[in-house]
Design an enzyme around this catalytic site. Structure first.
Site, PDB file in Angstrom:
ATOM      1  N   ASP A 174       0.675  -1.234  -0.051  1.00  0.00           N
ATOM      2  CA  ASP A 174       0.062   0.049  -0.018  1.00  0.00           C
ATOM      3  C   ASP A 174       0.914   1.144   0.121  1.00  0.00           C
ATOM      4  O   ASP A 174       1.854   1.359   0.111  1.00  0.00           O
ATOM      5  CB  ASP A 174      -0.830   0.035   1.282  1.00  0.00           C
ATOM      6  CG  ASP A 174      -0.339  -0.539   2.394  1.00  0.00           C
ATOM      7  OD1 ASP A 174       0.953  -0.347   2.576  1.00  0.00           O
ATOM      8  OD2 ASP A 174      -1.099  -0.846   3.366  1.00  0.00           O
TER       9      ASP A 174
ATOM     10  N   ASN B 213      -7.342  -2.925  14.423  1.00  0.00           N
ATOM     11  CA  ASN B 213      -8.521  -3.230  14.050  1.00  0.00           C
ATOM     12  C   ASN B 213      -8.755  -4.455  13.044  1.00  0.00           C
ATOM     13  O   ASN B 213      -9.731  -4.710  12.646  1.00  0.00           O
ATOM     14  CB  ASN B 213      -9.237  -1.822  13.612  1.00  0.00           C
ATOM     15  CG  ASN B 213      -8.367  -1.441  12.120  1.00  0.00           C
ATOM     16  OD1 ASN B 213      -7.685  -2.017  11.759  1.00  0.00           O
ATOM     17  ND2 ASN B 213      -8.766  -0.489  11.492  1.00  0.00           N
TER      18      ASN B 213
ATOM     19  N   HIS C  87      -6.884  -4.676  10.113  1.00  0.00           N
ATOM     20  CA  HIS C  87      -6.879  -4.486   8.842  1.00  0.00           C
ATOM     21  C   HIS C  87      -5.723  -5.151   8.528  1.00  0.00           C
ATOM     22  O   HIS C  87      -4.647  -5.642   9.200  1.00  0.00           O
ATOM     23  CB  HIS C  87      -6.772  -3.064   8.403  1.00  0.00           C
ATOM     24  CG  HIS C  87      -5.722  -2.281   8.868  1.00  0.00           C
ATOM     25  ND1 HIS C  87      -5.718  -0.794   9.039  1.00  0.00           N
ATOM     26  CD2 HIS C  87      -4.526  -2.735   9.137  1.00  0.00           C
ATOM     27  CE1 HIS C  87      -4.426  -0.679   9.193  1.00  0.00           C
ATOM     28  NE2 HIS C  87      -3.639  -1.357   9.283  1.00  0.00           N
TER      29      HIS C  87
ATOM     30  N   GLU D 191      -9.608  -1.917   5.393  1.00  0.00           N
ATOM     31  CA  GLU D 191     -10.011  -1.748   6.767  1.00  0.00           C
ATOM     32  C   GLU D 191     -11.340  -2.345   7.127  1.00  0.00           C
ATOM     33  O   GLU D 191     -12.281  -2.640   6.174  1.00  0.00           O
ATOM     34  CB  GLU D 191     -10.463  -0.084   6.732  1.00  0.00           C
ATOM     35  CG  GLU D 191      -9.505   0.876   6.754  1.00  0.00           C
ATOM     36  CD  GLU D 191      -8.263   0.963   7.601  1.00  0.00           C
ATOM     37  OE1 GLU D 191      -8.507  -0.098   8.495  1.00  0.00           O
ATOM     38  OE2 GLU D 191      -7.553   1.878   7.534  1.00  0.00           O
TER      39      GLU D 191
END
Ligand code: F6R
Length: 245
Positions: free
Chosen positions: A71, A140, A142, A147
């Site tokens: 990313d 979280n 991800h 996400e």
């Protein structure tokens, strides 16, 4: 835990970095011209430092690999010290001699992030897919910048960062408002196509995400949980990150 997941619990971050570096170096020795996937962030830094040392000691040759990163922020210039392009050059690629034409990272300053995402996806396919993909995990759940959501993100795309991610990553910026709100990220489908996944997790803050990823229900609310469906996942976690397993 599913038997397609091989879990290694190590004492601490240094052992994690050592084991990950050793595993990666062995893969490169077996296939020095292979296609490898990289992650950024705090977790792989120790591993990259060890790979850099191995390369300096001529125990590892990374000069023929092809690299694809997971990313990149949008908008960001590759020359910005906060960009993932800069991170990879500084922490691994420059010192290990990965040729610049073999370094693939989505362009955070591309005129159209959607076109850039589609072109990135095509390039991975044109290179024959990723042999070994390094992954970190967000608190979280991800993976890359996929996400938590109501659906799994398929291919590489232009995505919005979750508030939790902006907060976590603000440590690399002068202030929270400077953290880009968007990114280009390989999708979960792109990641799932890699031959082998190497997931790294360190510290108690990752324990809940690791539990959700490896033994929780498979749900896009915890994007990493889809890794349970991959045929070959290696997880290296320190004791703190593995405490709920
Ligand atoms: C970075 C990436 C992210 C990180 C994750 C954990 O390329 O893909 O998914 O792996 O946010 O970051 P750290 O390692 O900083 O805790």
């Amino acid at each position: 835990m599913q038997n397609n997941i091989s879990l290694h619990v190590v004492a601490n971050y240094n052992e994690l970095s050592e084991k990950a570096a050793e595993l990666f170096a062995n893969a490169v020795k077996l296939n020095p011209t292979g296609v490898y996937g990289f992650a950024t962030g705090g977790t792989p830094e120790g591993m990259y430092e060890k790979l850099t040392k191995m390369s300096a000691a001529k125990e590892l040759d990374m000069t023929q690999i092809t690299a694809f990163n997971l990313d990149e922020y949008v908008p960001i210039s590759p020359s910005s010290p906060q960009s993932y392009a800069y991170f990879m050059a500084k922490n691994l690629f420059d010192a290990t001699g990965v040729p610049s034409q073999n370094r693939n990272i989505p362009k955070g300053d591309a005129p159209c992030p959607h076109e850039e995402s589609a072109a990135y996806e095509k390039k991975i396919a044109a290179c024959g897919g990723i042999r070994l993909q390094i992954l970190g995990i967000g608190t979280n759940g991800h993976i890359g910048f996929n996400e938590p959501s109501d659906t799994f993100q398929g291919q590489t795309s232009y995505v919005e960062l979750a508030e939790e991610t902006i907060l976590a990553n603000s440590r690399y910026f002068d202030n929270q408002d400077d953290v880009p709100r968007h990114a280009i990220s390989m999708g979960m489908q792109t990641i799932m196509m890699a031959e082998t996944l190497l997931l790294l997790a360190s510290g108690e803050t990752k324990a809940e995400a690791i539990r959700g990823a490896l033994v929780g229900p498979i749900t896009p609310k915890v994007p990493a949980s889809v890794l349970q469906l991959h045929r070959n996942v290696i997880v290296i976690a320190d004791k703190a990150a593995a405490k709920f397993l």
